[in-house]
Write a protein that holds these residues in place. Structure first.
Motif, mmCIF file in Angstrom:
data_model
loop_
_atom_site.group_PDB
_atom_site.id
_atom_site.type_symbol
_atom_site.label_atom_id
_atom_site.label_comp_id
_atom_site.label_asym_id
_atom_site.label_seq_id
_atom_site.Cartn_x
_atom_site.Cartn_y
_atom_site.Cartn_z
ATOM 1 N N ARG A 107 3.394 3.938 4.678
ATOM 2 C CA ARG A 107 4.371 4.706 5.453
ATOM 3 C C ARG A 107 5.037 5.813 4.635
ATOM 4 N NH1 ARG A 107 3.216 0.020 6.226
ATOM 5 N NH2 ARG A 107 2.768 -0.895 8.264
ATOM 6 N N ARG A 161 2.286 -9.579 -0.121
ATOM 7 C CA ARG A 161 1.956 -8.600 -1.156
ATOM 8 C C ARG A 161 1.494 -9.309 -2.436
ATOM 9 N NH1 ARG A 161 6.853 -4.147 0.028
ATOM 10 N NH2 ARG A 161 5.630 -2.979 1.538
ATOM 11 N N LYS A 172 0.812 -1.225 0.000
ATOM 12 C CA LYS A 172 0.000 0.000 0.000
ATOM 13 C C LYS A 172 0.836 1.262 0.000
ATOM 14 C CE LYS A 172 -2.155 -1.742 3.665
ATOM 15 N NZ LYS A 172 -1.768 -3.164 3.515
ATOM 16 N N HIS A 232 10.471 -0.904 6.460
ATOM 17 C CA HIS A 232 9.216 -1.672 6.549
ATOM 18 C C HIS A 232 9.335 -2.975 5.744
ATOM 19 C CE1 HIS A 232 5.037 -2.723 6.360
ATOM 20 N NE2 HIS A 232 4.947 -2.474 5.068
HETATM 21 C C1 GRG Z 1 11.226 -8.854 11.706
HETATM 22 C C2 GRG Z 1 12.028 -6.894 13.090
HETATM 23 C C3 GRG Z 1 10.939 -7.607 12.426
HETATM 24 C C4 GRG Z 1 9.705 -7.095 12.513
HETATM 25 C C5 GRG Z 1 8.558 -7.649 11.840
HETATM 26 C C6 GRG Z 1 6.245 -6.005 10.065
HETATM 27 C C7 GRG Z 1 6.335 -7.027 11.108
HETATM 28 C C8 GRG Z 1 7.349 -6.864 12.196
HETATM 29 C C9 GRG Z 1 5.579 -8.113 11.061
HETATM 30 C C10 GRG Z 1 4.577 -8.382 9.979
HETATM 31 C C11 GRG Z 1 3.300 -8.838 10.564
HETATM 32 C C12 GRG Z 1 2.462 -7.717 11.064
HETATM 33 C C13 GRG Z 1 1.001 -7.960 11.181
HETATM 34 C C14 GRG Z 1 2.983 -6.586 11.410
HETATM 35 C C15 GRG Z 1 2.270 -5.422 11.894
HETATM 36 C C16 GRG Z 1 2.515 -4.310 10.951
HETATM 37 C C17 GRG Z 1 1.789 -4.549 9.683
HETATM 38 C C18 GRG Z 1 0.316 -4.581 9.717
HETATM 39 C C19 GRG Z 1 2.502 -4.734 8.602
HETATM 40 C C20 GRG Z 1 1.910 -4.846 7.271
HETATM 41 O O1 GRG Z 1 1.870 -3.542 6.796
HETATM 42 P P1 GRG Z 1 1.060 -3.138 5.511
HETATM 43 O O2 GRG Z 1 -0.307 -3.737 5.576
HETATM 44 O O3 GRG Z 1 1.891 -3.872 4.377
HETATM 45 O O4 GRG Z 1 1.157 -1.657 5.370
HETATM 46 P P2 GRG Z 1 2.114 -3.448 2.854
HETATM 47 O O5 GRG Z 1 2.498 -4.732 2.167
HETATM 48 O O6 GRG Z 1 0.822 -2.867 2.324
HETATM 49 O O7 GRG Z 1 3.231 -2.458 2.871
#
Ligand code: GRG
Length: 303
Positions: free
Chosen positions: A48, A105, A45, A86
Motif C-alpha cells: 500500500r 508476517r 510487502k 493496514h
Molecule cells: C480488523 C477492521 C479490521 C479489518 C481486518 C486486513 C484484514 C481486515 C484482514 C486480514 C485478512 C485478509 C485476508 C485481509 C484481506 C486483505 C489482505 C490480503 C491483507 C494482507 O495484506 P498483505 O498481503 O500483507 O499486503 P503484508 O503483511 O504483506 O502487508
C-alpha cells in the motif's frame, strides 16, 4: 530506473519513514510503543505505501519537457499513514475474537508476542497515528490534508474496511456465502485500502479528476485480483512461504473464491481482474510502467 531498483528505493524510503515518523519504542508507555513498532517493522510487502509513492511519481516525476519535476508535495507521510492503518487492521484481525491467528508476517502475532490488551491498544494507536501523521505533515496544505483525511477515513470506515471485515465474520458463521457477498467483502476489506493508496498518491502528485478516476478503477480491479490470489495461496502455499498460517479458510469451511469457483476458475478470474487493472493504469500519464509491472508481479506472487 529499472523496476527492482525502483521497488527497493521505495521500500528503503518507507522503512526510513516508519523509523522517523513513529514514536520510538522507548516512548512511555514503552510496552505499547514496542508493540506498535514490532507490528509495523515485522516486515510485510509494503504494497500500500509503495502504491502511494508510485502513484505520486506518475505525476510528479514528469514535466512538459520530461525533466523530473520538483515534487509538489512529499507523499511519504501519507504512505506511512496508510501502512499504519493496514497494520492496525492486521493486528486486530489476528486477535482471538476475530481470526485468532498465531503467525503474521512470519512472526508471532502481536497478541502472542505481547498480550491481547496490548495488541488491541497497539492497533488503536496505529489507526489514530495515521490521522496524526496526515494532520502534522500536511498542515501547510490544508486542502490536501482534508482530502487525505477523507480518503483514509472513508476507506478505513464502517462502509469499507471495517464493513468488509464485519461481513466476512458474518459469512464465516453461515459458511455458505454467495459470490455477491464474497465480492462485497473483497471490494471493501481489500480493495478499498488499495484504492485509497492510489488516490492518496494521486492527490499528493497533483492528479486531475480523470486520472483520479483511472486510479480508482485500477485500485478496484487490483484489489479483487489481489484477494483472489490470496485465496489461491491460502489453498496452495505452505506457511514458510506465506509467513502466516495457510489452509485456515478451508479448515474453517469458509467460502472463498477457490471453494466457490474452483482453483482454475479462481486463477482465471484473478487474471481478468489483473488485465482490467492494467488497462486502467495504461491511461495514466506515461502509461505508469512501474505500477503496471507491480500489478503484473502481484498476479504471480507466491506469498
Ligand atoms: C480488523 C477492521 C479490521 C479489518 C481486518 C486486513 C484484514 C481486515 C484482514 C486480514 C485478512 C485478509 C485476508 C485481509 C484481506 C486483505 C489482505 C490480503 C491483507 C494482507 O495484506 P498483505 O498481503 O500483507 O499486503 P503484508 O503483511 O504483506 O502487508
Amino acid at each position: 530506473m529499472e523496476f527492482t531498483t525502483q521497488l527497493q528505493a521505495y521500500r528503503t524510503r518507507i522503512e526510513h519513514g516508519i523509523e522517523n515518523f513513529v514514536p520510538l519504542a522507548a516512548t512511555r508507555p514503552a510496552r505499547l510503543h514496542t508493540a506498535i513498532r514490532y507490528s509495523l517493522q515485522a516486515g510485510g510487502k509494503r504494497l500500500r505505501p509503495i502504491l502511494v509513492l508510485a502513484a505520486a511519481d506518475v505525476f510528479q516525476a514528469r514535466s512538459a519537457d520530461s525533466v523530473p519535476a520538483v515534487p509538489a508535495c512529499d507523499p511519504l507521510p501519507a504512505a506511512i499513514a496508510i501502512e499504519c492503518i493496514h497494520t492496525y487492521s492486521l493486528v486486530h484481525d489476528d486477535l482471538p475474537c476475530m481470526d485468532n491467528d498465531d503467525l503474521r508476517r512470519g512472526q508471532p502475532t502481536c497478541h502472542k508476542k505481547f498480550d491481547e490488551a496490548t495488541a488491541l491498544l497497539a492497533g488503536d494507536s496505529l489507526l489514530t497515528l495515521a490521522f496524526q501523521l496526515v494532520a502534522r505533515h500536511y498542515a501547510g496544505i490544508p486542502t490536501l490534508a482534508a482530502t487525505l483525511t477523507g480518503i483514509l477515513a472513508e476507506a478505513a470506515g464502517s462502509e469499507h474496511l471495517i464493513g468488509g471485515q464485519m461481513e466476512d465474520l458474518l459469512a464465516e458463521k453461515k459458511l455458505d456465502a454467495t459470490a455477491g457477498e464474497l465480492d462485497f467483502i473483497h471490494h471493501n476489506k481489500t480493495g478499498a485500502m488499495l484504492t485509497a493508496a492510489l488516490l492518496a498518491g494521486g492527490h499528493c502528485g497533483g492528479a486531475d479528476e480523470s486520472h483520479l478516476g483511472h486510479l480508482r478503477d485500477a485500485g478496484k480491479h487490483l484489489g479483487l485480483a489481489f484477494q483472489i490470489i490470496d485465496d489461491v495461496l491460502d489453498a496452495t502455499a505452505d506457511s514458510a512461504t506465506l509467513g502466516k498460517t495457510p489452509g485456515k479458510d478451508a479448515k474453517a469451511g469458509k467460502t472463498t473464491y477457490v471453494t466457490l469457483h474452483g482453483l482454475e476458475a479462481a486463477r482465471r478470474h484473478a487474471r481478468a481482474q489483473t488485465d482490467a487493472a492494467l488497462a486502467a493504469l495504461s491511461r495514466l500519464p506515461g502509461g505508469a510502467p512501474f505500477l503496471s509491472t507491480l500489478t503484473e508481479k502481484m498476479a504471480t506472487r507466491t506469498s
